[in-house]
Scaffold this motif. Structure first.
Motif: not given
Length: 631
Positions: A32-35, A40-42, A44-52, A386-394
Motif C-alpha cells: 500500500x505504501x510503496x506500490x 489496479x495495474x495488474x 489492467x495488464x491482465x485485460x490487455x494480455x487476455x485480449x492480445x 485508476x481515475x487519477x485526475x488530470x492524468x491520461x494514463x499510467x
C-alpha cells in the motif's frame, strides 16, 4: 467444577502462524505504501494480455476475426437486441445487418467494385452512415470517412488523397456536394442517399436499397487475409493544416473496439454517441466498442449540450463519450434540478482539463472519468484505469515491455528532437516535459497516411537511440511523474518559443479561463518582424453579458505566468473556431496574426511601459512591426 477451557480446550495454532500473519500484514502495508497501484495495474495488464492472447490464438489457428465478423455473429446470436437507437427509432442487430446487406447488393450490381477499392463516405451522424460503412466493408472495400465540416478546396484535397472509385453523400449534404462537383475527378462515381436527384451525373441510392435483396454477399468478398490490411481511412482533425488520411487496419479497429471493454463497460450498457462518426472516437471506440460488447448505442445527429442529460435519462444511458471541450460545454450549461439523477457511470474520452474534470464530477455525480490518450494513426495508447485526475494514463515496466515508448528532449527553436554529440536522442527525467515517441515494430506497426509518402516519412524518427531503430513521432509533449502517471503537456505545434523560453499554450489558457468573465481562451504564437520565436496571442470568448476587464486580465497573467508566457496580444471573438472533434482551430488564427487592418475583431496589446493591455490601433501596430515599440 471444571472450567469451560478445561472441558473444551482451544486449539493452539502452530508457532509459525502468528509470524506468517504478521508477515502478510507487513507485506500488505508495504504494498500500500510503496506500490499503491499494484492491483489496479495488474488487473489492467491482465485485460490487455487476455485480449492480445485472444487475437494471437485466432492468428495461430489461421483465422482472421474482424469487428465486422463479430457483428455478423451477433446479428445471428441476438437478432432482436437493439444495436442503434436514433431519434427514438430502434434498429436491431438484425435490422442493421440486413440493411447493410441490401447496400452491398446495390453496389455489387451497379458498380464494378473490386476487393480493396476505396469508397469515400460524406455523411452526418445517422443510421445509414453505419449501413453504408458495413455494406461496403462486406464487399471488402476500404471506406474513407470524410469530415462533413470541411468544405471546397480542403474537401477536394481529402477526396483526391484517398483516390476513391465512389463517393457516397448524405441527402443533407447536397449543398457541399454541389460546391465540389465541378472540380471533382471525372472518374469518381457519385451516389446520394436519396430517391431522386436533380443532378444528372449523380446516382440515387435509397430507391435501389428498397428494391435490393437482403441476402448476404459471398463471404469471400469481405474475408480479411490478415489483420494488417487497410479497412478505413480516417482523416486527422487538421488543427495545424490540411487533414491527412490515416490508414486504419483491421488490427487498429480491433484495438479501438476493445477500449470500452478495457474500462469496464458490459453488454448491458447503453452507450451515448454524440461525436461525429467520421472520427475514430465515435466509429472505432464507440460503434466498434458496442460490437465488442454486444451492447446498445444511442446515436445523436449532433452534440447538444442542452439536450445531453435529458437524452441520457430518456434512453437510460450508462456510458457516455467525450472529446476535447465537450465536458466544458456541459459544465457551462445553466444549473438545473436533478442533474445527478441519471444512470451514467462511465465517461470515456480524452482532452478534459483538470478544472473541468473536478467541476464535472461535483456537478453531475459519481461518474467515473475514463481518460485515455491515443492518436488516430498512432501505435501507442495510454488508459487512465485508476481515475487519477488530470492524468491520461499510467505506465510500468511490463507495459513498456509490450508497448515500448520514451519521452525525449525537444528543441522548440529548431522544431526537432535534441541530439547529443554522438547523434543520439536523450531521454528527459521524470517530471520534465518531453516528446512522446513510440517504437515501431511488428507488434506495434505504423501504417502511415494514404496518398502522401512524405507525410508518412515525416512522422517517423530514425536512429533514435541506436542504429536501425525507428520510432513514431506523436508530436505530443508529455510529462511522467514519479508515480509513473502520464500527463499531456502540449502539442509541439502549439508550444512556441519566446525570449529564449518555451511557452505551453495549455498552461496559458488555463490561467486565463480562471477569470470569471472568460468563457474560453485559445492561445497560440504569432510571428513578429525582427524578433526570434513567436509572441503569445490569446483569442478570447467572453461569457454571456460579460465585458472584458483589461485591468483584471493584466493582473491575472502577470501574477500567475512568467513574463515570457504573458500573451502580448488579445483578440476578442464572438465564436471560437473549432474542428469537428471539439478541438480549437489554431491554424487560421496563426495565419491571420495581429494586424488590425485585416482583422475586424477588437485587438489589444500588452504595453509593459504602461503595465496594461491597450487597444491595438493601426499606428501602434506599425510601431510594433517596424521595431520602434520594445516588446
Amino acid at each position: 467444577m471444571r472450567g469451560w477451557d478445561e472441558l473444551y480446550p482451544l486449539p493452539v495454532p502452530p508457532s509459525w502462524v502468528p509470524g506468517a500473519a504478521v508477515g502478510i500484514l507487513s507485506l500488505h502495508f508495504i504494498q500500500k505504501l510503496l506500490f499503491p497501484y499494484f492491483w489496479a495495474d495488474l488487473r489492467y495488464l491482465l485485460k490487455v494480455f487476455t485480449y492480445g492472447l485472444r487475437v494471437e490464438m485466432y492468428r495461430l489457428q489461421g483465422r482472421v476475426v474482424t469487428v465486422l465478423d463479430k457483428f455478423v455473429k451477433l446479428a445471428e446470436k441476438q437478432p432482436h437486441k437493439p444495436f442503434l437507437i436514433y431519434e427514438g427509432t430502434i434498429h436491431t442487430y438484425r435490422d442493421v445487418d440486413r440493411r447493410s446487406n441490401r447496400i452491398a447488393q446495390v453496389f455489387l450490381q451497379h458498380e464494378a467494385l473490386k476487393k480493396g477499392d476505396t469508397v469515400a463516405l460524406l455523411m452526418g451522424n445517422e443510421p445509414d452512415f453505419i449501413h453504408v460503412w458495413f455494406g461496403l466493408a462486406k464487399l471488402g472495400c476500404v471506406v474513407a470517412f470524410l469530415n462533413f465540416n470541411v468544405r471546397f478546396r480542403s474537401l477536394l484535397h481529402c477526396v483526391s488523397s484517398c483516390e476513391p472509385k465512389i463517393l457516397v453523400v448524405g441527402a443533407d449534404l447536397l449543398g457541399t456536394l454541389e460546391e465540389i462537383l465541378p472540380e471533382l475527378q471525372k472518374d469518381v462515381s457519385v451516389w446520394i442517399m436519396a430517391k431522386d436527384s436533380t443532378i444528372p451525373s449523380v446516382h440515387t441510392l435509397l430507391d435501389k436499397i428498397e428494391a435490393a435483396s437482403e441476402d448476404p454477399v459471398p463471404v469471400s468478398r469481405c474475408s480479411a487475409n490478415n489483420l494488417k490490411s487497410a479497412v478505413l481511412y480516417i482523416f486527422t482533425s487538421g488543427t495545424t493544416g490540411l487533414p491527412k488520411a490515416a490508414v486504419i487496419s483491421n488490427f487498429q479497429v480491433l484495438k479501438g473496439a476493445a477500449g470500452l471493454w478495457a474500462f469496464g463497460a458490459m453488454s448491458e450498457d447503453i452507450i451515448y454517441i454524440t461525436l461525429p462518426l467520421y472520427h475514430s472516437a465515435a466509429s472505432l471506440l464507440g460503434i466498434g466498442g458496442c460490437i465488442e460488447l454486444g451492447a446498445t448505442c444511442v446515436l445523436k445527429k449532433k452534440f447538444s449540450a442542452s439536450q445531453f442529460w435529458s437524452d441520457c435519462k430518456r434512453y437510460n444511458v450508462t456510458v457516455i463519450q467525450y472529446i476535447g471541450e465537450l465536458c466544458r460545454y456541459l459544465c457551462n450549461q445553466p444549473v438545473k434540478e436533478g442533474e445527478k439523477n441519471h444512470k451514467v457511470r462511465l465517461a470515456v474520452g480524452n482532452g478534459v482539463r483538470n478544472d473541468v474534470w473536478r467541476e464535472f464530477l461535483d456537478r453531475f455525480g459519481a461518474v467515473k472519468i475514463c481518460e485515455f490518450y491515443g492518436a488516430t494513426e498512432g501505435n501507442i495508447c495510454f488508459m487512465n484505469h485508476t481515475g487519477k485526475v488530470g492524468s491520461v494514463g499510467r505506465t510500468n515496466f511490463f507495459y513498456k515491455l509490450f508497448f515500448p515508448f520514451d519521452l525525449i528532449k525537444y528543441d522548440f527553436q529548431k522544431d526537432e528532437p535534441i541530439r547529443n554529440k554522438h547523434g543520439w536522442c536523450e531521454k528527459v527525467k521524470k517530471g520534465e516535459a518531453g516528446l512522446l515517441i513510440s517504437k515501431v515494430n511488428a507488434k506495434n506497426p505504423f501504417f502511415g497516411y494514404a496518398g502522401n509518402k512524405r507525410h508518412t516519412e515525416k512522422k517517423l524518427l530514425c536512429e533514435v537511440f541506436k542504429k536501425g531503430d525507428v520510432y513514431f513521432n506523436t508530436g505530443d509533449l508529455m510529462v511522467q511523474d514519479h508515480d509513473n502517471f502520464l500527463y499531456f503537456w502540449d502539442r509541439i505545434g502549439d508550444t512556441f518559443r519566446w525570449k529564449g523560453e518555451n511557452v505551453a499554450t495549455t498552461e496559458v489558457s488555463d490561467v486565463i479561463v480562471m477569470l470569471d468573465f472568460i468563457q474560453e481562451a485559445n492561445v497560440y504564437g504569432v510571428s513578429v518582424p525582427g524578433h526570434e520565436g513567436k509572441a503569445g496571442m490569446a483569442s478570447l470568448i467572453l461569457k454571456h453579458n460579460a465585458s472584458l476587464d483589461l485591468e483584471q486580465m493584466y493582473k491575472q497573467v502577470v501574477t500567475y505566468l512568467p513574463s515570457y508566457a504573458c500573451p502580448l496580444f488579445l483578440r476578442v471573438q464572438e465564436k471560437m473556431e473549432m474542428t469537428g472533434t471539439f478541438k480549437q482551430q489554431k491554424f487560421q488564427l496563426v495565419d491571420e496574426g495581429f494586424n488590425p487592418s485585416t482583422i475586424a475583431d477588437p485587438l489589444y496589446f500588452l504595453d509593459n511601459s504602461k503595465k496594461a493591455y491597450v487597444f491595438l490601433t493601426k499606428e501602434l501596430y506599425e510601431m510594433i512591426v517596424s521595431g520602434k515599440m520594445k516588446l
